[in-house]
Design a protein around this motif. Structure first.
Motif, PDB file in Angstrom:
ATOM      1  N   GLU B  88      24.664  12.117  -1.637  1.00  0.00           N
ATOM      2  CA  GLU B  88      25.197  13.338  -1.033  1.00  0.00           C
ATOM      3  C   GLU B  88      24.411  14.551  -1.526  1.00  0.00           C
ATOM      4  OE1 GLU B  88      28.124  14.601   1.630  1.00  0.00           O
ATOM      5  OE2 GLU B  88      27.846  12.524   1.051  1.00  0.00           O
ATOM      6  N   LYS B  89      23.760  15.273  -0.624  1.00  0.00           N
ATOM      7  CA  LYS B  89      22.990  16.466  -1.020  1.00  0.00           C
ATOM      8  C   LYS B  89      23.272  17.590  -0.049  1.00  0.00           C
ATOM      9  CE  LYS B  89      20.247  14.941  -4.421  1.00  0.00           C
ATOM     10  NZ  LYS B  89      20.155  15.530  -5.750  1.00  0.00           N
ATOM     11  N   ASN B  90      23.305  18.830  -0.572  1.00  0.00           N
ATOM     12  CA  ASN B  90      23.501  19.999   0.277  1.00  0.00           C
ATOM     13  C   ASN B  90      22.165  20.701   0.493  1.00  0.00           C
ATOM     14  OD1 ASN B  90      26.284  19.666   0.536  1.00  0.00           O
ATOM     15  ND2 ASN B  90      26.607  20.624  -1.478  1.00  0.00           N
ATOM     16  N   ILE B  91      22.144  21.597   1.456  1.00  0.00           N
ATOM     17  CA  ILE B  91      20.927  22.331   1.763  1.00  0.00           C
ATOM     18  C   ILE B  91      20.498  23.171   0.544  1.00  0.00           C
ATOM     19  CG2 ILE B  91      22.160  24.274   2.830  1.00  0.00           C
ATOM     20  CD1 ILE B  91      19.846  24.257   4.919  1.00  0.00           C
ATOM     21  N   GLY B  92      19.201  23.140   0.244  1.00  0.00           N
ATOM     22  CA  GLY B  92      18.684  23.890  -0.894  1.00  0.00           C
ATOM     23  C   GLY B  92      18.635  23.115  -2.187  1.00  0.00           C
ATOM     24  N   GLU B  93      19.283  21.948  -2.209  1.00  0.00           N
ATOM     25  CA  GLU B  93      19.282  21.159  -3.447  1.00  0.00           C
ATOM     26  C   GLU B  93      17.992  20.356  -3.578  1.00  0.00           C
ATOM     27  OE1 GLU B  93      23.973  20.463  -4.440  1.00  0.00           O
ATOM     28  OE2 GLU B  93      22.866  18.829  -3.526  1.00  0.00           O
ATOM     29  N   ALA B  94      17.679  19.988  -4.803  1.00  0.00           N
ATOM     30  CA  ALA B  94      16.417  19.280  -5.059  1.00  0.00           C
ATOM     31  C   ALA B  94      16.647  17.770  -5.113  1.00  0.00           C
ATOM     32  CB  ALA B  94      15.817  19.755  -6.373  1.00  0.00           C
ATOM     33  N   VAL B  95      15.634  17.030  -4.640  1.00  0.00           N
ATOM     34  CA  VAL B  95      15.628  15.572  -4.773  1.00  0.00           C
ATOM     35  C   VAL B  95      14.464  15.234  -5.692  1.00  0.00           C
ATOM     36  CG1 VAL B  95      15.341  13.388  -3.576  1.00  0.00           C
ATOM     37  CG2 VAL B  95      16.626  15.219  -2.500  1.00  0.00           C
ATOM     38  N   THR B  96      14.743  14.579  -6.807  1.00  0.00           N
ATOM     39  CA  THR B  96      13.689  14.262  -7.777  1.00  0.00           C
ATOM     40  C   THR B  96      13.575  12.757  -7.938  1.00  0.00           C
ATOM     41  OG1 THR B  96      15.240  14.382  -9.597  1.00  0.00           O
ATOM     42  CG2 THR B  96      14.066  16.396  -9.066  1.00  0.00           C
ATOM     43  N   VAL B  97      12.610  12.337  -8.779  1.00  0.00           N
ATOM     44  CA  VAL B  97      12.379  10.905  -8.989  1.00  0.00           C
ATOM     45  C   VAL B  97      13.569  10.201  -9.631  1.00  0.00           C
ATOM     46  CG1 VAL B  97       9.876  10.811  -9.072  1.00  0.00           C
ATOM     47  CG2 VAL B  97      11.127  11.500 -11.100  1.00  0.00           C
ATOM     48  N   GLU B 102      14.062   2.371 -13.005  1.00  0.00           N
ATOM     49  CA  GLU B 102      12.996   1.431 -13.353  1.00  0.00           C
ATOM     50  C   GLU B 102      13.437   0.012 -13.029  1.00  0.00           C
ATOM     51  OE1 GLU B 102      11.888   2.259 -17.406  1.00  0.00           O
ATOM     52  OE2 GLU B 102      11.341   4.305 -16.832  1.00  0.00           O
ATOM     53  N   GLY B 103      12.540  -0.744 -12.452  1.00  0.00           N
ATOM     54  CA  GLY B 103      12.850  -2.112 -12.086  1.00  0.00           C
ATOM     55  C   GLY B 103      13.365  -2.264 -10.667  1.00  0.00           C
ATOM     56  N   GLU B 104      13.666  -1.154 -10.018  1.00  0.00           N
ATOM     57  CA  GLU B 104      14.152  -1.182  -8.646  1.00  0.00           C
ATOM     58  C   GLU B 104      13.010  -1.537  -7.694  1.00  0.00           C
ATOM     59  OE1 GLU B 104      16.059   2.507  -7.970  1.00  0.00           O
ATOM     60  OE2 GLU B 104      17.057   1.861  -6.155  1.00  0.00           O
ATOM     61  N   SER B 105      13.345  -2.194  -6.585  1.00  0.00           N
ATOM     62  CA  SER B 105      12.296  -2.459  -5.596  1.00  0.00           C
ATOM     63  C   SER B 105      12.384  -1.425  -4.480  1.00  0.00           C
ATOM     64  CB  SER B 105      12.416  -3.874  -5.040  1.00  0.00           C
ATOM     65  OG  SER B 105      13.634  -4.020  -4.399  1.00  0.00           O
ATOM     66  N   VAL B 106      11.243  -0.882  -4.093  1.00  0.00           N
ATOM     67  CA  VAL B 106      11.192   0.198  -3.105  1.00  0.00           C
ATOM     68  C   VAL B 106      10.147  -0.138  -2.036  1.00  0.00           C
ATOM     69  CG1 VAL B 106      11.921   2.044  -4.651  1.00  0.00           C
ATOM     70  CG2 VAL B 106       9.529   1.441  -4.518  1.00  0.00           C
ATOM     71  N   VAL B 177       9.331  -0.569  -9.054  1.00  0.00           N
ATOM     72  CA  VAL B 177       9.151   0.655  -9.842  1.00  0.00           C
ATOM     73  C   VAL B 177       8.980   0.233 -11.293  1.00  0.00           C
ATOM     74  CG1 VAL B 177      10.201   2.812 -10.578  1.00  0.00           C
ATOM     75  CG2 VAL B 177      10.525   2.006  -8.254  1.00  0.00           C
ATOM     76  N   VAL B 178       7.804   0.512 -11.857  1.00  0.00           N
ATOM     77  CA  VAL B 178       7.521   0.062 -13.218  1.00  0.00           C
ATOM     78  C   VAL B 178       8.038   1.070 -14.232  1.00  0.00           C
ATOM     79  CG1 VAL B 178       5.699  -0.643 -14.795  1.00  0.00           C
ATOM     80  CG2 VAL B 178       5.479  -1.132 -12.385  1.00  0.00           C
ATOM     81  N   LYS B 179       7.810   2.344 -13.949  1.00  0.00           N
ATOM     82  CA  LYS B 179       8.132   3.364 -14.951  1.00  0.00           C
ATOM     83  C   LYS B 179       8.352   4.692 -14.239  1.00  0.00           C
ATOM     84  CE  LYS B 179       8.153   4.427 -19.402  1.00  0.00           C
ATOM     85  NZ  LYS B 179       9.109   3.780 -20.294  1.00  0.00           N
ATOM     86  N   ILE B 180       9.201   5.521 -14.825  1.00  0.00           N
ATOM     87  CA  ILE B 180       9.453   6.849 -14.275  1.00  0.00           C
ATOM     88  C   ILE B 180       9.305   7.872 -15.394  1.00  0.00           C
ATOM     89  CG2 ILE B 180      11.235   8.341 -13.291  1.00  0.00           C
ATOM     90  CD1 ILE B 180      12.260   5.917 -11.797  1.00  0.00           C
ATOM     91  N   PHE B 181       8.596   8.962 -15.109  1.00  0.00           N
ATOM     92  CA  PHE B 181       8.512  10.079 -16.047  1.00  0.00           C
ATOM     93  C   PHE B 181       9.189  11.279 -15.391  1.00  0.00           C
ATOM     94  CE2 PHE B 181       4.825   7.450 -17.065  1.00  0.00           C
ATOM     95  CZ  PHE B 181       4.985   7.299 -18.429  1.00  0.00           C
TER      96      PHE B 181
END
Lengths: 124, 205
Positions: B88-97, B102-106, B177-181
């Motif tokens: 759930e996201k509203n207008i103006g909000e940020a979507v980040t990594v 980690e370990g998820e398949s995308v 997904v191996v790693k996230i920074f």
């Protein structure tokens, strides 16, 4: 800092191996896992190649074992390399010593590079 | 579905504790801004419109500037809709990594490198003419026959021939997904992803 460097620093970090070049004689102490036991195997030979940059860098070590030439390629940042010992620095004229593969016996030797250290006076 | 827009940085390899080396791609993903929320009532479908990459205000049209101003953000280079966004996201909000773990398949979508006009061996995996004998001295990469003789008197549709290769939109499924920074917005995905370094990719699940 570049992204590649940042990721490499975060995940692998630095290795405190002695600086070695192609032509040098080194001993690589390598961890081997047998079942659930771990032991160290050493591989002593001449570095004939250093390749790659950053996290993907590798080097190749060549030795003569029972009259047969054996080459082994190690990833520089492999966590299985326990330590590296620099035995001799070689005097060579190129960076990839593939010509060593055709040689055997006396001609396969690499001359040692002897450094003049200031302050040391040899007699004679 | 959840997704993010990113930029392919390059490839590297990482080691796991046992010493296994894995090749992986670094993607600078997000932070993306939600610039529009589409709903079933107003648009007939649910989707989030995400924007990524800053654009010089001088080079953006007034309509663009105003559209981004609604989300109280500066003009962006890339805008993409993701249908049925699971978060759930509203207008103006940020979507980040952070939306990935980690370990998820995308799935990763990108545009492959353009190879130009290529022959059938590179383009379709033909094997070429094997030998150099029987008069084949200069035809080793030729396609060979492209059809029958008089009983057709034409070339069938869809016969594989030389032509433009690459520069296609490609989706690679089930990459790990191996790693996230999160502080640098980097995401490491195992294996390669389509496109050259610096190209835009979509990561979604």
């Amino acid at each position: 800092m570049s992204a590649l460097q940042y990721v490499h620093d975060q995940l692998t970090g630095k290795k405190d191996f002695p600086e070695f070049k192609p032509g040098d004689n080194i001993t690589v102490n390598y961890k081997i896992i047998e079942g659930n036991k771990e032991r160290i195997q050493s591989f002593k030979g001449d570095v004939i190649k250093r390749q790659g940059t950053g996290a993907t860098a590798t080097f190749t070590v060549r030795k003569i074992s029972d009259g047969v030439g054996v080459e082994r390629l190690f990833p520089f940042f492999s966590p299985n390399i326990e330590s590296i010992v620099l035995n001799k620095t070689g005097r060579i004229r190129r960076s990839k010593l593939y010509y060593q593969r055709k040689r055997s016996g006396k001609s396969a030797r690499i001359k040692e590079k002897r450094l003049i250290v200031e302050g040391v006076v040899t007699s004679g | 579905m959840k997704g993010i827009i990113g930029k392919k940085i390059g490839m590297t390899s990482i080691f796991d504790p046992t010493g296994r080396q894995t090749a992986c791609t670094i993607i600078e993903a997000g932070p993306c801004v939600v610039t529009q929320v589409r709903t079933k009532d107003s648009d007939g479908y649910d989707a989030l419109q995400l924007a990524f990459g800053d654009k010089n205000e001088k080079h953006s049209k007034k309509s663009e500037t105003n559209h981004f101003a609604k989300a109280s953000t500066s003009p962006k280079k890339f805008v993409k809709e993701f249908r049925d966004f699971s978060i759930e996201k509203n207008i103006g909000e940020a979507v980040t990594v952070d939306i990935f773990a980690e370990g998820e398949s995308v799935d990763v979508i990108g545009t492959t490198k353009g190879k130009g006009f290529q022959g059938v061996i590179k383009r379709h995996g033909f094997h070429g003419v094997g030998g150099q004998s029987h008069g084949q001295h200069d035809r080793s990469r030729a396609p060979g026959s492209i059809g029958n003789s008089s009983d057709a008197s034409r070339v069938m549709k869809g016969v594989r021939m030389a032509g433009r290769l690459g520069n296609d939109r490609v989706k690679l499924k089930n990459l790990t997904v191996v790693k996230i920074f999160p502080d640098k917005n980097y995401i490491l995905i195992s294996g390669s992803v389509p496109g050259h370094n610096g190209s835009i990719v979509l990561i979604q699940k």
